[in-house]
Design an enzyme around this catalytic site. Sequence first.
Site, PDB file in Angstrom:
ATOM      1  N   LEU A  27     -14.540  10.549  38.733  1.00  0.00           N
ATOM      2  CA  LEU A  27     -14.469  11.730  38.345  1.00  0.00           C
ATOM      3  C   LEU A  27     -14.793  11.911  36.271  1.00  0.00           C
ATOM      4  O   LEU A  27     -15.548  12.635  35.728  1.00  0.00           O
ATOM      5  CB  LEU A  27     -13.958  12.808  38.312  1.00  0.00           C
ATOM      6  CG  LEU A  27     -13.252  12.355  39.462  1.00  0.00           C
ATOM      7  CD1 LEU A  27     -11.254  13.984  39.727  1.00  0.00           C
ATOM      8  CD2 LEU A  27     -13.419  14.537  40.260  1.00  0.00           C
ATOM      9  N   HIS A  29     -13.551   9.404  32.682  1.00  0.00           N
ATOM     10  CA  HIS A  29     -12.623   8.339  32.397  1.00  0.00           C
ATOM     11  C   HIS A  29     -11.758   8.544  31.782  1.00  0.00           C
ATOM     12  O   HIS A  29     -11.663   9.022  30.615  1.00  0.00           O
ATOM     13  CB  HIS A  29     -13.604   7.310  31.693  1.00  0.00           C
ATOM     14  CG  HIS A  29     -15.173   6.624  32.303  1.00  0.00           C
ATOM     15  ND1 HIS A  29     -16.110   6.834  32.285  1.00  0.00           N
ATOM     16  CD2 HIS A  29     -14.497   5.487  33.707  1.00  0.00           C
ATOM     17  CE1 HIS A  29     -17.138   6.078  33.285  1.00  0.00           C
ATOM     18  NE2 HIS A  29     -15.816   5.229  33.535  1.00  0.00           N
ATOM     19  N   GLY A  33      -8.694   3.343  32.152  1.00  0.00           N
ATOM     20  CA  GLY A  33      -8.995   3.285  33.301  1.00  0.00           C
ATOM     21  C   GLY A  33      -9.829   4.353  33.900  1.00  0.00           C
ATOM     22  O   GLY A  33      -9.994   5.026  33.308  1.00  0.00           O
ATOM     23  N   ARG A  34     -10.495   4.574  34.935  1.00  0.00           N
ATOM     24  CA  ARG A  34     -11.053   5.814  35.726  1.00  0.00           C
ATOM     25  C   ARG A  34     -10.514   6.779  36.524  1.00  0.00           C
ATOM     26  O   ARG A  34      -9.506   6.101  36.749  1.00  0.00           O
ATOM     27  CB  ARG A  34     -12.478   5.257  37.077  1.00  0.00           C
ATOM     28  CG  ARG A  34     -13.648   4.422  35.908  1.00  0.00           C
ATOM     29  CD  ARG A  34     -14.852   3.840  37.228  1.00  0.00           C
ATOM     30  NE  ARG A  34     -15.190   2.607  36.655  1.00  0.00           N
ATOM     31  CZ  ARG A  34     -15.418   1.709  37.229  1.00  0.00           C
ATOM     32  NH1 ARG A  34     -15.518   1.634  38.401  1.00  0.00           N
ATOM     33  NH2 ARG A  34     -16.784   0.837  36.483  1.00  0.00           N
ATOM     34  N   LYS A 146      -8.597  19.412  23.022  1.00  0.00           N
ATOM     35  CA  LYS A 146      -9.596  19.598  22.974  1.00  0.00           C
ATOM     36  C   LYS A 146     -10.871  19.631  23.548  1.00  0.00           C
ATOM     37  O   LYS A 146     -10.312  19.682  25.683  1.00  0.00           O
ATOM     38  CB  LYS A 146     -10.982  17.731  22.491  1.00  0.00           C
ATOM     39  CG  LYS A 146     -10.563  16.938  23.550  1.00  0.00           C
ATOM     40  CD  LYS A 146     -11.212  15.598  22.744  1.00  0.00           C
ATOM     41  CE  LYS A 146     -10.918  14.137  23.502  1.00  0.00           C
ATOM     42  NZ  LYS A 146     -11.370  13.256  22.646  1.00  0.00           N
ATOM     43  N   ASN A 149     -10.268  17.673  27.679  1.00  0.00           N
ATOM     44  CA  ASN A 149      -9.440  17.852  27.762  1.00  0.00           C
ATOM     45  C   ASN A 149      -8.740  18.513  28.883  1.00  0.00           C
ATOM     46  O   ASN A 149      -7.565  18.855  29.369  1.00  0.00           O
ATOM     47  CB  ASN A 149      -8.072  17.394  27.262  1.00  0.00           C
ATOM     48  CG  ASN A 149      -8.347  15.516  26.794  1.00  0.00           C
ATOM     49  OD1 ASN A 149      -9.258  14.384  27.405  1.00  0.00           O
ATOM     50  ND2 ASN A 149      -8.478  15.026  25.920  1.00  0.00           N
ATOM     51  N   ASP A 162      -5.118  14.583  30.386  1.00  0.00           N
ATOM     52  CA  ASP A 162      -5.163  13.721  28.725  1.00  0.00           C
ATOM     53  C   ASP A 162      -3.471  13.948  28.204  1.00  0.00           C
ATOM     54  O   ASP A 162      -3.548  13.731  26.556  1.00  0.00           O
ATOM     55  CB  ASP A 162      -5.845  12.983  28.998  1.00  0.00           C
ATOM     56  CG  ASP A 162      -5.971  11.923  28.024  1.00  0.00           C
ATOM     57  OD1 ASP A 162      -5.230  11.371  27.616  1.00  0.00           O
ATOM     58  OD2 ASP A 162      -6.633  11.679  27.703  1.00  0.00           O
ATOM     59  N   THR A 184      -8.284  13.473  17.698  1.00  0.00           N
ATOM     60  CA  THR A 184      -9.827  12.770  18.295  1.00  0.00           C
ATOM     61  C   THR A 184     -10.296  14.022  16.694  1.00  0.00           C
ATOM     62  O   THR A 184     -10.300  15.627  16.346  1.00  0.00           O
ATOM     63  CB  THR A 184     -10.560  14.078  19.173  1.00  0.00           C
ATOM     64  OG1 THR A 184     -10.416  13.273  20.215  1.00  0.00           O
ATOM     65  CG2 THR A 184     -12.482  13.668  19.414  1.00  0.00           C
TER      66      THR A 184
HETATM   67  C1  PIT Z   1     -11.491  14.809  36.460  1.00  0.00           C
HETATM   68  C2  PIT Z   1     -10.305  15.669  38.041  1.00  0.00           C
HETATM   69  C3  PIT Z   1      -8.752  15.301  38.410  1.00  0.00           C
HETATM   70  C4  PIT Z   1      -8.285  14.993  37.094  1.00  0.00           C
HETATM   71  C5  PIT Z   1      -9.295  14.641  36.176  1.00  0.00           C
HETATM   72  C6  PIT Z   1     -10.134  13.944  35.559  1.00  0.00           C
HETATM   73  C7  PIT Z   1      -7.401  13.448  35.021  1.00  0.00           C
HETATM   74  C8  PIT Z   1      -8.005  12.971  33.654  1.00  0.00           C
HETATM   75  C9  PIT Z   1      -7.283  12.549  32.852  1.00  0.00           C
HETATM   76  C10 PIT Z   1      -5.781  12.037  33.392  1.00  0.00           C
HETATM   77  C11 PIT Z   1      -5.268  11.390  32.614  1.00  0.00           C
HETATM   78  C12 PIT Z   1      -5.702  10.614  31.400  1.00  0.00           C
HETATM   79  C13 PIT Z   1      -7.106  11.677  31.304  1.00  0.00           C
HETATM   80  C14 PIT Z   1      -7.783  11.848  32.233  1.00  0.00           C
HETATM   81  O1  PIT Z   1      -5.076   9.992  30.727  1.00  0.00           O
HETATM   82  O2  PIT Z   1      -8.306  16.133  38.828  1.00  0.00           O
HETATM   83  O3  PIT Z   1     -12.296  15.402  36.037  1.00  0.00           O
HETATM   84  O4  PIT Z   1      -3.462  10.976  32.937  1.00  0.00           O
END
Ligand code: PIT
Length: 454
Positions: A27, A29, A33-34, A146, A149, A162, A184
């Site tokens: 989905l 990064h 990690g992914r 942003k 996020n 995030d 950012t």
């Molecule tokens: C998506 C869909 C979803 C969750 C995420 C992304 C999460 C992203 C994410 C989560 C973190 C982070 C950075 C990105 O540090 O359901 O497209 O904890």
Amino acid sequence: MGGAGEEGEAVKPGGVLQGRYELGRVLGHGNFGRVHAARDLRTGRGVAVKVVSKDKVVRAGMMEQIKREIAVMKRVSHPNIVELHEVMATRSKIYLALELVRGGELFARIVRAGRVREDVARRYFRQLVSAVDFCHARGVFHRDLKPENLLIDDAGNLKVVDFGLSALADHARADGLLHTLCGTPGYVAPEVFRNKGYDGAKADIWSCGVILYVLLAGSLPFPEDNIAAMFKKMSRGDYRCPPWLSTDARRLIPRMLDPNPDTRITIAQLVEMPWFTKSSVARPVKAATDDDQPAEPVCAGAAKDEPPETLNAFHLISLSAGFDLSPLFDVEGGSSARRGQHLEGGMRFATRESASGVVSRLEEVAARGGGRMRVTKSGARGVRFEGAGRGGPKGRLAVAADIFTVAPSVLVVDVKKDGGDTLEYRSFCSDELRPALKDIVWAADPQPAATAVV
Ligand code: PIT
């Protein structure tokens, strides 16, 4: 989301984690990690799994940060914050099973649409402020707000993700302020750059102000090509609002993008602002009175009217002078267009008039010559008319006008010579057509400095 990290070991789509989560597509990064879509094999429920490489985290000295992210996410359960369902770990990986949000990032929507209508922006923004307020009340500051996020779910609800850079109030130094430079560029408050300590709540409000501006304007208030220049502009509040923003939006944005965190609006004040409280039901238009004059600073470039409904076409068109939109199209006449003149033997203009209005206007022009011209084709897609007589050595003058819709209430009309002599056509355009259409041509504002979008 930033901080993409490749996985060293085989955690791949199709694989099953801990016998529980079947991994699907990537989905995005997150930090270290992914994030994969996944299915919880026990319940069949969709989840998102963030896969963090311990090795990378340790090498980057960020183990504390990951622990903090987990601690924060456990603290904040809110409909507009992605929920942390569960944390798992192996020797080399940490897995965060998160709420699945399928609609992607708000960022992608803005990129696709150019910008967002005010009523849509208001809905997202209220949800964002609700989530941020909830965090602040629990001593959590996100610090990296942003559009990347902010995720949008299937029902169009916003979810903050995030918390990798978030801080807890207990991390404040003795001065009560946070001191870590993070976030950012473009979204970070000026006091964070100043490196003398900052209030995490006020810094998040600044970022929300930038997000609101980006939603409504489709561009950053302080573009980030040069950090020093950007910082200077942020510190001076040097930005402009595009002409389509409503007066209420122009009153709110400067209160959020106030370079002084002490006078910057608080969430308690923000939720009382007319832009924020406005109901989505259309209200009758009220006559302007002196009471409507803003008491607070209003974003430069103010327009008196409500914004037009149309999206980025207005912006594009407003950057093009009156009749000639040729820089927007790569068809014929490129060189003359670049010289800022009319297309070779043609002219093009944008209008907010309806297609039928444009058609009848063109038919009127044709009829004006007292039978000199006759309409040979007429419809919502355009009009063609030609000289009724035998015409000159090059035949009868014929004019074709094609009508294109470029946005819900914006048409572009492309007028071309379809036969006859070019000089005769040009004088027809300048002497008859242009004067007759002048009042329906959608032209750039007569005071470009006041409407320029920086
Ligand atoms: C998506 C869909 C979803 C969750 C995420 C992304 C999460 C992203 C994410 C989560 C973190 C982070 C950075 C990105 O540090 O359901 O497209 O904890």
